[in-house]
Scaffold this motif. Structure first.
Motif, PDB file in Angstrom:
ATOM      1  N   ARG A 175      48.505  39.454  42.859  1.00  0.00           N
ATOM      2  CA  ARG A 175      47.951  40.697  43.392  1.00  0.00           C
ATOM      3  C   ARG A 175      46.655  40.992  42.638  1.00  0.00           C
ATOM      4  NH1 ARG A 175      51.378  46.255  43.864  1.00  0.00           N
ATOM      5  NH2 ARG A 175      49.640  47.541  44.564  1.00  0.00           N
ATOM      6  N   ARG A 205      45.135  43.208  46.907  1.00  0.00           N
ATOM      7  CA  ARG A 205      45.701  42.338  47.926  1.00  0.00           C
ATOM      8  C   ARG A 205      46.332  41.131  47.240  1.00  0.00           C
ATOM      9  NH1 ARG A 205      40.976  44.501  49.962  1.00  0.00           N
ATOM     10  NH2 ARG A 205      41.092  45.244  52.099  1.00  0.00           N
ATOM     11  N   CYS A 262      46.572  37.319  46.874  1.00  0.00           N
ATOM     12  CA  CYS A 262      45.629  36.226  47.108  1.00  0.00           C
ATOM     13  C   CYS A 262      46.155  34.953  46.452  1.00  0.00           C
ATOM     14  CB  CYS A 262      44.270  36.553  46.485  1.00  0.00           C
ATOM     15  SG  CYS A 262      43.489  38.019  47.148  1.00  0.00           S
TER      16      CYS A 262
END
Length: 88
Positions: free
Chosen positions: A36, A45, A47
């Motif tokens: 995160r 987000r 990733c």
């Protein structure tokens, strides 16, 4: 790519191990996982991340796309990009 030691401190777990081709043509293997991340005040987000060597910190194209960002080559800054819908 984030140093593996930092990802372990953050409790990011490797999911798989992949081979990667370097610019000189050599192959290396690194663990891969999901972390995160937040960039410059944008909402966090999940990733993909590569568990890299201690001296390697790299934000790749995939992560920039997740955040709808791109590099302005003139100013050397991250700028917002307008995502484009593409047909399959």
């Amino acid at each position: 790519m984030i140093p593996a030691s930092m990802l372990r401190v953050l409790h990011v777990t490797p999911l798989e191990r992949f081979s990667y081709a370097l610019a000189d043509g050599s192959l290396v293997e690194y663990d891969f996982g999901m972390a995160r991340l937040g960039i410059e005040g944008h909402p966090e987000r999940y990733c993909p991340v590569i568990f890299g060597p201690e001296d390697q910190h790299l934000v790749g194209a995939t992560t920039l796309e997740f955040f709808n960002l791109m590099v302005d080559p003139v100013d050397g800054k991250l700028v917002r990009r307008v995502p484009r819908a593409r047909p399959f």
